[in-house]
Motif scaffolding. Sequence first.
Motif, PDB file in Angstrom:
ATOM      1  N   ALA A 141       0.830  -1.213   0.000  1.00 55.70           N
ATOM      2  CA  ALA A 141       0.000   0.000   0.000  1.00 55.70           C
ATOM      3  C   ALA A 141       0.863   1.261   0.000  1.00 55.70           C
ATOM      4  N   LEU A 156      -2.912   7.394   4.621  1.00 57.36           N
ATOM      5  CA  LEU A 156      -2.527   5.981   4.680  1.00 57.36           C
ATOM      6  C   LEU A 156      -1.773   5.680   5.966  1.00 57.36           C
ATOM      7  N   ALA A 159      -4.211   5.251   8.686  1.00 60.59           N
ATOM      8  CA  ALA A 159      -4.983   4.021   8.501  1.00 60.59           C
ATOM      9  C   ALA A 159      -4.176   2.795   8.929  1.00 60.59           C
ATOM     10  N   VAL A 198      -9.236   3.684   3.658  1.00 59.39           N
ATOM     11  CA  VAL A 198      -8.268   2.721   3.147  1.00 59.39           C
ATOM     12  C   VAL A 198      -8.890   1.332   3.046  1.00 59.39           C
ATOM     13  N   GLN A 201     -10.805   0.946  -0.070  1.00 62.29           N
ATOM     14  CA  GLN A 201      -9.939   0.708  -1.226  1.00 62.29           C
ATOM     15  C   GLN A 201      -9.419  -0.730  -1.249  1.00 62.29           C
TER      16      GLN A 201
END
Length: 542
Positions: A141, A156, A159, A198, A201
Amino acid sequence: MQFWLRIFWISVLIHGLTILWTVFIVPKIILMVWEKQTALRKRNEMRSIYLQIPFPLNFKIYFFNVTNPEEVTKGEKPKVQEVGPYAYDEWVSKVDVVDDNAEDTLAYSPLNKFVYNENKTGKGFSQDDIVTVLHPVIVGAVISASESSPALLPILAKAIKSIFRDPESMYLTDKVRNILFDGMVVNCSVSDFAGKAVCSQLKTQLPGLTEIEKNIFKFSLLGPRNDTLGPRTKVKRGIRNSKELGSLVEFDGKKQLDMYDSKECNKFHGTDGWIFPPGLDTDEGIWTFSGDLCRNVKAKFVEPMPFKGLPTDYYEGDLGDQQNDPDEKCYCPTPKTCLKTGLYDLSKCMGVPIIASLPHFLKADESLLEGVEGVHPNNSAHVISIIFERTLGTPVKAAKRIQFNFQIKPNPKVAVMNNVPEVLHPFLWLEESVELEGALLKKVQMVFILKKANTYIRWLILLACLGGIGFSVYLYYQNKDKGVITPIHMINKIMGNNEDEVKEFNSGASSAKSNVSHKSDKSRYNNPAFINDNGLTNRTKF
């Protein structure tokens, strides 16, 4: 015709016919029979084997266990230790088969099933071993966001803290069975905005993410592939043209790829890797399309290498050199950025920023070995290899090997990767191998037993013919100085006289001779030439 001449020409004729039959006709017959047997026509044994391989492939996985995770987090060189192999029986079959007689093609969906094999697993290893490796979800990621959306990196980072419970490093420590098949936990039961965004996604972009409870997921590397249908594939059956046997026509509904800038690299070249046409030349190499790599791979001829009595050849394959080889340029991540020798970017193919290489960076740029401690390339153990019988198009032993790596580098916006070194970090490598044995091996060996018997018979006959020629020459020299009396019947035959004419002639000739002889005896005494001076005849004198 004289006896020696008969032997000579008979020997020469048999000699020529033997060469014609054993050198040209018999091999052609064997090849024609084999081509018919290997074509993927219904009721052919080869088709049954192709659709359902009667024995499992050997599937082995080796992890690069990191022994200094804390030090790497602070910027030191990773120290890795290879652990494994962890062995599985891979049962391969092809289902939902559809034939197209007009195209001479066969379409199928691959179905692979993995079964753990404790006996083939390395001594002292088990699926319950705990290893420390790069966390594929976290590292993947971060790398993806850094390349495509750097502005999202702060979100990110938050997350990662909430979803993975504030991890101390970018490494994952878990059981082998969880990493490979059972699944690593991804906890999306979070309330913060970053975590929810996140997770949303990940649900759409991370392959193999399985929900086990509400908003609790598990992710594994091979679980999504186990006993699950793969991409639809279409190949040539080789009924009309044996040279097209196994040639890839469509993959995943596409007649060619659309991920590369070059038309040539987007084309399918070679077979699906499960069957090959007979009669390949060494110069051609062995071309296959790898669905796992989304590219064509060529194995090049190295040297002849007999295998269990078969006249086979040894081939090797690698991932090329996209920096220096014009044919490999199309595999560069961008037209201006090409990876080092021996590397290949899988992000377009897998949707994950993984870089492939041969195990232990074999045949790759030597600088990669300097960035990691504990990698030891060995050609025989780590190269892509095939032992191949070209006449029949049969691989008798093959090993496909590939290593997965992550390109890590310092990222100040993500705490767990703030101070890490910039290095291509190995994750694991796998080997898929097969060796022909049992009834299938005996069938191939029988073909060559027949060819060998044909060769022995040929030489025996040729030697006998040479002996006949030698004997005829001997007879010729033995009799060349002796007169030959031709029988009267042969003369008459040559002159064209029939028997009645000859008898009549012989009878008349005898009578005439008798009369002439009688008359001559009488006239002799009356002939002055025969009277001497005394008036007496010369009868007494004669």
